[in-house]
Design a protein around this motif. Structure first.
Motif, short mmCIF file in Angstrom:
data_model
loop_
_atom_site.label_atom_id
_atom_site.label_comp_id
_atom_site.label_asym_id
_atom_site.label_seq_id
_atom_site.Cartn_x
_atom_site.Cartn_y
_atom_site.Cartn_z
N VAL A 67 35.34 42.33 35.99
CA VAL A 67 36.11 42.80 37.15
C VAL A 67 36.99 41.67 37.65
O VAL A 67 36.50 40.62 38.09
N GLU A 68 38.30 41.85 37.55
CA GLU A 68 39.27 40.82 37.96
C GLU A 68 39.63 41.10 39.41
O GLU A 68 40.41 42.01 39.69
N PHE A 69 39.05 40.34 40.33
CA PHE A 69 39.12 40.78 41.73
C PHE A 69 40.22 40.10 42.56
O PHE A 69 40.47 40.50 43.70
N SER A 70 40.90 39.10 42.00
CA SER A 70 42.06 38.54 42.71
C SER A 70 42.99 37.86 41.72
O SER A 70 42.54 37.10 40.85
N SER A 71 44.30 38.10 41.89
CA SER A 71 45.28 37.45 41.01
C SER A 71 46.02 36.33 41.74
O SER A 71 46.99 35.80 41.21
N TYR A 72 45.59 36.01 42.96
CA TYR A 72 46.20 34.86 43.65
C TYR A 72 45.71 33.58 43.00
O TYR A 72 44.57 33.51 42.53
N CYS A 73 46.57 32.57 42.98
CA CYS A 73 46.15 31.29 42.42
C CYS A 73 46.92 30.17 43.07
O CYS A 73 48.13 30.27 43.28
N ARG A 74 46.19 29.08 43.37
CA ARG A 74 46.85 27.94 44.01
C ARG A 74 47.27 26.89 42.99
O ARG A 74 47.92 25.91 43.33
N ASN A 75 46.93 27.09 41.72
CA ASN A 75 47.25 26.10 40.69
C ASN A 75 48.53 26.44 39.93
O ASN A 75 49.06 27.54 40.06
N THR A 76 48.97 25.47 39.13
CA THR A 76 50.20 25.69 38.38
C THR A 76 49.97 25.39 36.89
O THR A 76 50.81 24.77 36.24
N TYR A 79 50.24 27.22 31.18
CA TYR A 79 50.09 28.31 30.21
C TYR A 79 49.82 29.65 30.87
O TYR A 79 49.98 30.69 30.24
N CYS A 80 49.45 29.66 32.13
CA CYS A 80 48.85 30.86 32.71
C CYS A 80 49.83 31.66 33.58
O CYS A 80 50.46 31.10 34.48
N GLY A 81 49.90 32.94 33.32
CA GLY A 81 50.80 33.82 34.06
C GLY A 81 50.45 33.98 35.52
O GLY A 81 51.27 34.45 36.32
N LEU A 82 49.22 33.60 35.90
CA LEU A 82 48.83 33.72 37.31
C LEU A 82 49.23 32.49 38.12
O LEU A 82 49.05 32.45 39.33
N ASN A 83 49.78 31.47 37.45
CA ASN A 83 50.05 30.22 38.19
C ASN A 83 51.00 30.48 39.35
O ASN A 83 51.88 31.34 39.30
N ARG A 84 50.79 29.73 40.41
CA ARG A 84 51.43 30.08 41.69
C ARG A 84 52.95 29.98 41.66
O ARG A 84 53.64 30.58 42.48
N ALA A 85 53.48 29.22 40.69
CA ALA A 85 54.94 29.09 40.61
C ALA A 85 55.58 30.34 40.00
O ALA A 85 56.80 30.49 40.04
N ALA A 89 54.98 37.33 39.33
CA ALA A 89 53.64 37.93 39.28
C ALA A 89 53.35 38.70 40.56
O ALA A 89 53.64 38.22 41.66
N GLU A 90 52.79 39.89 40.40
CA GLU A 90 52.36 40.66 41.58
C GLU A 90 50.94 40.24 41.92
O GLU A 90 50.08 40.17 41.05
N ARG A 91 50.71 40.00 43.18
CA ARG A 91 49.37 39.51 43.57
C ARG A 91 48.58 40.60 44.25
O ARG A 91 49.12 41.45 44.96
N TYR A 92 47.26 40.57 44.04
CA TYR A 92 46.37 41.50 44.73
C TYR A 92 45.04 40.81 44.95
O TYR A 92 44.72 39.81 44.30
N ARG A 93 44.28 41.36 45.85
CA ARG A 93 42.95 40.79 46.15
C ARG A 93 42.06 41.97 46.54
O ARG A 93 42.42 42.75 47.43
N LEU A 94 40.92 42.11 45.89
CA LEU A 94 39.98 43.18 46.24
C LEU A 94 39.03 42.70 47.32
O LEU A 94 38.64 41.53 47.33
N LYS A 311 47.04 45.71 35.41
CA LYS A 311 48.18 45.06 34.74
C LYS A 311 48.75 43.91 35.56
O LYS A 311 49.55 43.13 35.07
N LYS A 312 48.30 43.80 36.81
CA LYS A 312 48.76 42.67 37.62
C LYS A 312 47.98 41.39 37.30
O LYS A 312 48.39 40.30 37.69
N TYR A 313 46.84 41.54 36.63
CA TYR A 313 46.07 40.34 36.26
C TYR A 313 46.59 39.87 34.90
O TYR A 313 45.90 39.92 33.89
N GLU A 314 47.86 39.41 34.92
CA GLU A 314 48.50 39.11 33.65
C GLU A 314 48.48 37.62 33.35
O GLU A 314 49.46 36.90 33.55
N ILE A 315 47.32 37.16 32.85
CA ILE A 315 47.19 35.77 32.41
C ILE A 315 48.18 35.50 31.29
O ILE A 315 48.84 34.48 31.22
N TYR A 316 48.27 36.47 30.36
CA TYR A 316 49.21 36.43 29.24
C TYR A 316 49.70 37.85 29.03
O TYR A 316 49.06 38.80 29.47
N PRO A 317 50.87 38.01 28.36
CA PRO A 317 51.40 39.36 28.19
C PRO A 317 50.66 40.12 27.09
O PRO A 317 49.99 39.51 26.25
#
Ligand code: 5AD
Length: 361
Positions: A67-76, A79-85, A89-94, A311-317
């Motif tokens: 269960v991917e419960f948040s796509s927010y990330c404070r890191n950069t 390699y990762c599509g969730l990086n804050r820069a 990326a669309e962000r969500y939080r359960l 689909k918002k938890y897109e670490i990679y395509p």
């Protein structure tokens, strides 16, 4: 064709499937085995790894609901599509209640481990503790967290709330390579977190990506030696997949064959670690998860995130199954196990290494 030298390395290092772990396989030997993509040599390696898996873990595949419960990330992380820069990326939080609803679906599928994963969100520690307690109260399942680097206090709070396990990939044990993948982050912090998690009594999982820019087979050999020596309970390995909205967007993807060889070698050196056939391996030009299971892996992690966030938890395509109805992935589970010739184990399947760590009485 299997060269004599290749067969000799395998026989010397891994003589019998029933032997204990080989935690100090020399780096040069590992490099040699990593670098051969000869089909016969790989078949020998994968066959040995599968035999070791069967002897030490049983001929079975265990199942964990992700269960991917948040796509927010404070890191950069580059390699990762969730990086804050990544502004695209669309962000969500359960909320804790929404996490509980996902747990209900995992439970309904008969799965006895839930993996709660997120970006390095500053997710409220007590809200996550509330979700953990709720799952504990309503369902009979192990709880695995995968939320990155946090304080000892947070890790302790979640452990007390009832979390059993924690996944934190080391990503690279070479400090320079680590720095070149993670802006402003240090390997030492990651190692401290892994240490803290162990001290708090979590079953601890780690792992690496195969093929990010700058990584060599010598790096991978050292990663394998590290992962074996720390007796991790679980080790996740997948190929690097470039995400277009990241600094590594133009880089080459990781090699599938090399990834499978890393999985097989981890099986040979660790013997009884849980090794997932990762979603990244399922998200390349085709699905290679069955190949990983045939090369010594023994865990599948179907996705139970709510379909509207998947689909918002897109670490990679190209991530697998993002449009499937939540829980539909559980349906593929049987086909995958059958194709790999493994029985499905629906139990919570705790670490096979725990007994060894219990203090002598
Ligand atoms: N390709 C493959 N794996 C990735 N991860 C993050 N970004 C990528 C990518 N672009 C992996 C990292 C992380 C895990 C959750 O996903 O190893 O620890």
């Amino acid at each position: 064709m299997i060269r004599n030298e290749y067969a000799r390395i395998i026989d010397e290092l891994f003589p019998d499937a029933n032997d204990p772990a080989v935690v100090d396989a020399p780096e040069e030997a590992l490099v040699r085995l990593l670098e051969s993509d000869d089909p016969d040599e790989n078949a020998l390696l994968f066959g040995r790894a599968a035999a070791v898996r069967d002897a030490h873990c049983g001929s079975r595949m265990v199942v964990r609901g992700l269960v991917e419960f948040s796509s927010y990330c404070r890191n950069t992380c580059f390699y990762c599509g969730l990086n804050r820069a990544n502004r695209a990326a669309e962000r969500y939080r359960l909320s804790a209640d929404e996490i509980l609803e996902s747990a209900r679906l995992v439970d309904g599928a008969g799965i006895r481990t839930i993996v709660l994963q997120s970006g390095e969100d500053g997710y409220d520690a007590s809200e996550l503790a509330r979700a953990i307690r709720g799952i504990r109260e309503h369902y009979d399942m192990a709880i695995t967290l995968s939320v990155g680097e946090r304080s000892r206090e947070d890790y302790a709070l979640w452990r007390e709330a009832g979390a059993d396990r924690f996944l934190l990939r080391v990503e690279a044990v070479d400090a320079d390579l680590y720095r070149s993948l993670h802006e402003g982050r240090e390997l030492s912090t990651r190692l401290e977190c892994l240490e803290t998690l162990r001290e708090l009594g979590y079953q601890v999982g780690s792992g690496v990506m195969v093929g990010p820019p700058g990584q060599t087979t010598s790096h991978l050999a050292r990663d394998i030696r590290f992962l074996a020596s720390r007796e991790f309970d679980m080790i996740g390995v997948g190929p690097f997949i470039p995400h277009p909205d990241t600094p590594f967007g133009g880089a080459k993807p990781g090699d599938v064959g090399l990834t499978l060889r890393v999985v097989a070698l981890l099986r040979l050196v660790t013997r009884n670690a849980w090794l997932p056939a990762t979603t990244a391996l399922g998200s390349m030009d085709r699905d290679y998860r069955v190949d990983a299971l045939k090369a010594g892996a023994n865990v599948l992690m179907p996705n139970f995130s709510p379909v509207e966030v998947k689909k918002k938890y897109e670490i990679y395509p190209g991530k697998r199954c993002v449009t499937e109805r939540t829980g539909a992935c559980a349906g593929c589970t049987e086909g995958i196990a059958r194709a790999a010739g493994l029985a499905i184990d629906w139990s919570r399947a705790d670490s096979l290494k725990m007994e060894r760590r219990l203090p002598a009485t």
